[in-house]
Design a protein around this motif. Sequence first.
Motif, PDB file in Angstrom:
ATOM      1  N   GLY A  33      40.392 -19.109 -32.671  1.00  0.00           N
ATOM      2  CA  GLY A  33      41.157 -19.290 -31.443  1.00  0.00           C
ATOM      3  C   GLY A  33      40.574 -18.619 -30.222  1.00  0.00           C
ATOM      4  N   TYR A  34      39.338 -18.202 -30.296  1.00  0.00           N
ATOM      5  CA  TYR A  34      38.671 -17.466 -29.223  1.00  0.00           C
ATOM      6  C   TYR A  34      37.731 -18.429 -28.504  1.00  0.00           C
ATOM      7  CZ  TYR A  34      36.610 -13.114 -27.320  1.00  0.00           C
ATOM      8  OH  TYR A  34      36.201 -12.086 -26.519  1.00  0.00           O
ATOM      9  N   VAL A  35      37.971 -18.670 -27.221  1.00  0.00           N
ATOM     10  CA  VAL A  35      37.157 -19.615 -26.460  1.00  0.00           C
ATOM     11  C   VAL A  35      36.591 -18.915 -25.233  1.00  0.00           C
ATOM     12  CG1 VAL A  35      37.133 -21.796 -25.201  1.00  0.00           C
ATOM     13  CG2 VAL A  35      38.568 -21.557 -27.234  1.00  0.00           C
ATOM     14  N   VAL A  36      35.265 -18.923 -25.119  1.00  0.00           N
ATOM     15  CA  VAL A  36      34.593 -18.326 -23.976  1.00  0.00           C
ATOM     16  C   VAL A  36      34.257 -19.445 -22.997  1.00  0.00           C
ATOM     17  CG1 VAL A  36      32.593 -17.003 -23.198  1.00  0.00           C
ATOM     18  CG2 VAL A  36      33.662 -16.476 -25.399  1.00  0.00           C
ATOM     19  N   VAL A  37      34.668 -19.271 -21.747  1.00  0.00           N
ATOM     20  CA  VAL A  37      34.502 -20.302 -20.721  1.00  0.00           C
ATOM     21  C   VAL A  37      33.563 -19.814 -19.626  1.00  0.00           C
ATOM     22  CG1 VAL A  37      35.670 -21.685 -18.960  1.00  0.00           C
ATOM     23  CG2 VAL A  37      36.781 -21.275 -21.169  1.00  0.00           C
ATOM     24  N   ASP A  38      32.503 -20.578 -19.413  1.00  0.00           N
ATOM     25  CA  ASP A  38      31.567 -20.343 -18.317  1.00  0.00           C
ATOM     26  C   ASP A  38      32.098 -21.117 -17.116  1.00  0.00           C
ATOM     27  OD1 ASP A  38      29.374 -20.671 -16.474  1.00  0.00           O
ATOM     28  OD2 ASP A  38      27.990 -20.231 -18.110  1.00  0.00           O
ATOM     29  N   SER A  39      32.477 -20.401 -16.078  1.00  0.00           N
ATOM     30  CA  SER A  39      33.120 -21.033 -14.916  1.00  0.00           C
ATOM     31  C   SER A  39      32.141 -21.362 -13.791  1.00  0.00           C
ATOM     32  CB  SER A  39      34.227 -20.120 -14.382  1.00  0.00           C
ATOM     33  OG  SER A  39      33.691 -18.899 -13.900  1.00  0.00           O
ATOM     34  N   ARG A  40      30.840 -21.213 -14.057  1.00  0.00           N
ATOM     35  CA  ARG A  40      29.831 -21.474 -13.032  1.00  0.00           C
ATOM     36  C   ARG A  40      29.557 -22.971 -12.907  1.00  0.00           C
ATOM     37  NH1 ARG A  40      24.883 -18.448 -15.087  1.00  0.00           N
ATOM     38  NH2 ARG A  40      25.585 -19.500 -16.977  1.00  0.00           N
ATOM     39  N   GLY A  41      28.781 -23.342 -11.912  1.00  0.00           N
ATOM     40  CA  GLY A  41      28.418 -24.732 -11.679  1.00  0.00           C
ATOM     41  C   GLY A  41      27.369 -25.225 -12.662  1.00  0.00           C
ATOM     42  N   ALA A  42      27.046 -26.507 -12.550  1.00  0.00           N
ATOM     43  CA  ALA A  42      26.131 -27.174 -13.482  1.00  0.00           C
ATOM     44  C   ALA A  42      24.729 -26.565 -13.483  1.00  0.00           C
ATOM     45  CB  ALA A  42      26.062 -28.662 -13.168  1.00  0.00           C
ATOM     46  N   GLN A  43      24.191 -26.230 -12.324  1.00  0.00           N
ATOM     47  CA  GLN A  43      22.837 -25.664 -12.278  1.00  0.00           C
ATOM     48  C   GLN A  43      22.777 -24.296 -12.940  1.00  0.00           C
ATOM     49  OE1 GLN A  43      21.607 -25.818  -8.175  1.00  0.00           O
ATOM     50  NE2 GLN A  43      20.833 -27.904  -8.380  1.00  0.00           N
ATOM     51  N   ALA A  44      23.794 -23.484 -12.727  1.00  0.00           N
ATOM     52  CA  ALA A  44      23.832 -22.162 -13.357  1.00  0.00           C
ATOM     53  C   ALA A  44      23.948 -22.304 -14.876  1.00  0.00           C
ATOM     54  CB  ALA A  44      24.992 -21.350 -12.795  1.00  0.00           C
ATOM     55  N   TRP A  45      24.831 -23.192 -15.328  1.00  0.00           N
ATOM     56  CA  TRP A  45      25.002 -23.448 -16.764  1.00  0.00           C
ATOM     57  C   TRP A  45      23.673 -23.875 -17.390  1.00  0.00           C
ATOM     58  CZ3 TRP A  45      28.263 -23.149 -20.875  1.00  0.00           C
ATOM     59  CH2 TRP A  45      28.046 -24.013 -21.944  1.00  0.00           C
ATOM     60  N   ALA A  46      22.977 -24.794 -16.721  1.00  0.00           N
ATOM     61  CA  ALA A  46      21.711 -25.300 -17.248  1.00  0.00           C
ATOM     62  C   ALA A  46      20.648 -24.206 -17.299  1.00  0.00           C
ATOM     63  CB  ALA A  46      21.221 -26.474 -16.398  1.00  0.00           C
ATOM     64  N   GLN A  47      20.702 -23.270 -16.392  1.00  0.00           N
ATOM     65  CA  GLN A  47      19.722 -22.179 -16.359  1.00  0.00           C
ATOM     66  C   GLN A  47      19.880 -21.279 -17.583  1.00  0.00           C
ATOM     67  OE1 GLN A  47      19.244 -20.241 -12.540  1.00  0.00           O
ATOM     68  NE2 GLN A  47      18.998 -18.266 -13.549  1.00  0.00           N
ATOM     69  N   GLY A  48      21.100 -21.084 -18.025  1.00  0.00           N
ATOM     70  CA  GLY A  48      21.363 -20.262 -19.197  1.00  0.00           C
ATOM     71  C   GLY A  48      22.837 -19.959 -19.330  1.00  0.00           C
ATOM     72  N   HIS A  49      23.303 -19.828 -20.570  1.00  0.00           N
ATOM     73  CA  HIS A  49      24.717 -19.533 -20.818  1.00  0.00           C
ATOM     74  C   HIS A  49      24.888 -18.902 -22.196  1.00  0.00           C
ATOM     75  CE1 HIS A  49      23.968 -23.698 -22.145  1.00  0.00           C
ATOM     76  NE2 HIS A  49      24.729 -23.366 -23.169  1.00  0.00           N
ATOM     77  N   LEU A  50      26.068 -18.376 -22.447  1.00  0.00           N
ATOM     78  CA  LEU A  50      26.356 -17.759 -23.730  1.00  0.00           C
ATOM     79  C   LEU A  50      26.402 -18.825 -24.818  1.00  0.00           C
ATOM     80  CD1 LEU A  50      27.345 -15.588 -21.672  1.00  0.00           C
ATOM     81  CD2 LEU A  50      29.120 -15.034 -23.321  1.00  0.00           C
ATOM     82  N   PRO A  51      25.803 -18.557 -25.974  1.00  0.00           N
ATOM     83  CA  PRO A  51      25.895 -19.508 -27.081  1.00  0.00           C
ATOM     84  C   PRO A  51      27.355 -19.718 -27.479  1.00  0.00           C
ATOM     85  CG  PRO A  51      24.295 -17.779 -27.558  1.00  0.00           C
ATOM     86  CD  PRO A  51      25.038 -17.370 -26.317  1.00  0.00           C
ATOM     87  N   GLY A  52      27.741 -20.947 -27.640  1.00  0.00           N
ATOM     88  CA  GLY A  52      29.114 -21.255 -28.034  1.00  0.00           C
ATOM     89  C   GLY A  52      30.101 -21.326 -26.888  1.00  0.00           C
ATOM     90  N   ALA A  53      29.661 -21.014 -25.687  1.00  0.00           N
ATOM     91  CA  ALA A  53      30.570 -21.073 -24.531  1.00  0.00           C
ATOM     92  C   ALA A  53      30.874 -22.524 -24.181  1.00  0.00           C
ATOM     93  CB  ALA A  53      29.954 -20.370 -23.329  1.00  0.00           C
ATOM     94  N   VAL A  54      31.989 -22.711 -23.528  1.00  0.00           N
ATOM     95  CA  VAL A  54      32.412 -24.006 -23.007  1.00  0.00           C
ATOM     96  C   VAL A  54      32.133 -23.998 -21.511  1.00  0.00           C
ATOM     97  CG1 VAL A  54      34.423 -25.462 -22.591  1.00  0.00           C
ATOM     98  CG2 VAL A  54      34.200 -24.256 -24.758  1.00  0.00           C
ATOM     99  N   HIS A  55      31.583 -25.076 -20.994  1.00  0.00           N
ATOM    100  CA  HIS A  55      31.322 -25.148 -19.560  1.00  0.00           C
ATOM    101  C   HIS A  55      32.496 -25.818 -18.868  1.00  0.00           C
ATOM    102  CE1 HIS A  55      29.036 -26.818 -15.932  1.00  0.00           C
ATOM    103  NE2 HIS A  55      29.238 -25.529 -15.756  1.00  0.00           N
ATOM    104  N   LEU A  56      33.171 -25.067 -18.007  1.00  0.00           N
ATOM    105  CA  LEU A  56      34.301 -25.593 -17.256  1.00  0.00           C
ATOM    106  C   LEU A  56      34.363 -24.886 -15.899  1.00  0.00           C
ATOM    107  CD1 LEU A  56      36.657 -27.581 -17.375  1.00  0.00           C
ATOM    108  CD2 LEU A  56      38.043 -25.769 -18.369  1.00  0.00           C
ATOM    109  N   PRO A  57      33.708 -25.453 -14.889  1.00  0.00           N
ATOM    110  CA  PRO A  57      33.726 -24.824 -13.570  1.00  0.00           C
ATOM    111  C   PRO A  57      35.155 -24.608 -13.069  1.00  0.00           C
ATOM    112  CG  PRO A  57      32.093 -26.567 -13.649  1.00  0.00           C
ATOM    113  CD  PRO A  57      32.903 -26.676 -14.910  1.00  0.00           C
ATOM    114  N   THR A  58      35.337 -23.554 -12.333  1.00  0.00           N
ATOM    115  CA  THR A  58      36.665 -23.167 -11.861  1.00  0.00           C
ATOM    116  C   THR A  58      37.415 -24.316 -11.202  1.00  0.00           C
ATOM    117  OG1 THR A  58      35.910 -20.900 -11.562  1.00  0.00           O
ATOM    118  CG2 THR A  58      37.914 -21.524 -10.388  1.00  0.00           C
ATOM    119  N   ALA A  59      36.754 -25.088 -10.366  1.00  0.00           N
ATOM    120  CA  ALA A  59      37.425 -26.194  -9.661  1.00  0.00           C
ATOM    121  C   ALA A  59      37.955 -27.268 -10.606  1.00  0.00           C
ATOM    122  CB  ALA A  59      36.466 -26.824  -8.653  1.00  0.00           C
TER     123      ALA A  59
END
Length: 143
Positions: A33-59
């Motif tokens: 039940g633990y979900v890590v959310v990367d709230s950055r934009g697409a370019q930042a996500w593509a540059q690098g992110h936490l393994p297993g994180a979900v990409h969901l920009p704040t907007a």
Amino acid sequence: MTNTAAIDHFAGRLRFETDVSDVHAALHARTAGYVVVDSRGAQAWAQGHLPGAVHLPTAQIAGRAAEVVPAGARVVTYCWGPGCNGATRAALEFAKLGYEVREMLGGYEYWVREGFTYQSPTGPDRRPADELTAPRRAVSCDC
């Protein structure tokens, strides 16, 4: 004499904030039940992110959270680093939707600086721990 105002303040911070070492431990343990959310934009996500994180920009949180993050999940938000309040804004959006949420202090910057593996465009990657943010030969600062 007990300083109840200080106790309330610091207990509240611990309730709504976490750090990269604790997030790493939870992900490593595959905490249900633990979900890590990367709230950055697409370019930042593509540059690098936490393994297993979900990409969901704040907007996009208000409109897409229900399709990306299961109801009842414990959400941890992160953004670039301590100089950015994007994770705070993202956490606020999740709180408005009724999720249990914490902000990961230090963000992506400190995840990388503490020597944890991250997902890069070429696959998993890792940098040596920065001795100003983490001990060289230990998993955490033991604080």
